[in-house]
Design an enzyme around this catalytic site. Structure first.
Site, PDB file in Angstrom:
ATOM      1  N   HIS A  60       0.890  -1.420  -0.232  1.00  0.00           N
ATOM      2  CA  HIS A  60      -0.237   0.084  -0.063  1.00  0.00           C
ATOM      3  C   HIS A  60       1.049   1.406   0.117  1.00  0.00           C
ATOM      4  CE1 HIS A  60      -4.000  -1.901   1.771  1.00  0.00           C
ATOM      5  NE2 HIS A  60      -3.573  -2.286   0.734  1.00  0.00           N
ATOM      6  N   GLU A  62       1.141   3.896   1.788  1.00  0.00           N
ATOM      7  CA  GLU A  62       1.670   4.315   3.089  1.00  0.00           C
ATOM      8  C   GLU A  62       2.974   3.245   3.628  1.00  0.00           C
ATOM      9  OE1 GLU A  62      -1.444   3.463   2.301  1.00  0.00           O
ATOM     10  OE2 GLU A  62      -2.896   4.248   3.848  1.00  0.00           O
ATOM     11  N   CYS A  90      -6.044   1.721   6.014  1.00  0.00           N
ATOM     12  CA  CYS A  90      -6.416   0.431   6.513  1.00  0.00           C
ATOM     13  C   CYS A  90      -5.872  -0.024   7.899  1.00  0.00           C
ATOM     14  CB  CYS A  90      -6.425  -0.632   5.494  1.00  0.00           C
ATOM     15  SG  CYS A  90      -4.623  -1.068   5.505  1.00  0.00           S
ATOM     16  N   CYS A  93      -1.933  -0.568   7.436  1.00  0.00           N
ATOM     17  CA  CYS A  93      -1.098   0.489   7.575  1.00  0.00           C
ATOM     18  C   CYS A  93      -1.205   1.417   8.715  1.00  0.00           C
ATOM     19  CB  CYS A  93      -1.640   1.706   6.236  1.00  0.00           C
ATOM     20  SG  CYS A  93      -1.315   0.712   4.416  1.00  0.00           S
TER      21      CYS A  93
HETATM   22 ZN   LIG Z   1      -3.281   0.143   3.830  1.00  0.00          ZN
END
Ligand SMILES: [Zn+2]
Length: 159
Positions: A60, A62, A90, A93
Site C-alpha cells: 500500500h 503508506e 487501512c 497501514c
Molecule cells: Zn493500507
C-alpha cells in the site's frame, strides 16, 4: 491517536503532491492511492500503491512511503515525520505507522469500507497501542475521492 488538528497550507501542498503520486499509480493500473512523507519541511519519500505490479499485498502507498523514508533516514523509527496519504488508511497501514512511531498522519478521502479511523475510531481507543499520533482527515478529500471514482468507473467499464 485522538488529537485532531486543522489542515495548514503546507498540508494542502503536500497532499497535492500525494495526489500526483496517486495519478502515477493509476497509469500503472494500480488503485490510485499516493503518499508522501515530510520531515523538517522536506519531502523524504513520495510513492504510491504498488500491490499489483509488486505482487505484494502489503505494498500500500503508506507502507511503501514508510519504507522509503526509513531507508532514507537509515532509521526504522520516524519520530518527527508527517505521513500524507490520499485515502484513509487501512488497519495494516495504521499498524505500520504505529511501528514507525510517526508524529502525524494527514489523509485525504474518507474510506467508508476499509478505513480504520472514521469507522472504528471509538473501538480503537479501547485497543492498547504503544504509540499515539495526531491525525487530520479530509484534506483535498474531493479530489482524492474523484481520482478513485474515475479509476473504478473505468475498471467497471472494461470488465
Ligand atoms: Zn493500507
Amino acid at each position: 491517536m485522538t488529537s485532531i488538528s486543522d489542515p495548514s497550507d503546507q498540508d494542502r501542498e503536500a497532499m497535492s503532491h500525494a495526489l500526483s503520486c496517486a495519478k502515477k499509480a493509476q497509469l500503472m493500473g494500480e488503485v490510485p492511492v499516493g503518499a508522501v512523507v515530510i520531515r523538517e519541511n522536506k519531502i523524504i519519500a513520495a510513492t504510491y500503491n504498488q500491490t499489483i505490479t509488486s505482487c505484494d499485498p502489503s505494498a500500500h502507498a503508506e507502507v511503501q512511503a514508510l519504507r522509503q523514508a526509513a531507508q532514507q533516514q537509515k532509521n526504522h523509527r520516524l519520530v518527527d515525520v508527517t505521513l500524507y496519504v490520499t485515502l484513509e488508511p487501512c488497519l495494516m497501514c495504521l499498524g505500520a505507522m504505529i511501528q514507525a512511531r510517526i508524529q502525524r498522519l494527514v489523509f485525504g478521502a474518507y474510506d467508508t469500507r476499509c478505513g480504520i479511523l472514521s469507522q472504528q475510531a471509538s473501538s480503537l481507543q479501547d485497543v492498547r497501542l504503544n504509540h499515539r499520533f495526531q491525525i487530520t482527515g479530509g484534506v483535498l478529500a474531493e479530489e482524492a475521492a474523484q481520482i478513485l471514482k474515475n479509476f473504478f468507473y473505468n475498471v467497471v467499464k472494461l470488465t
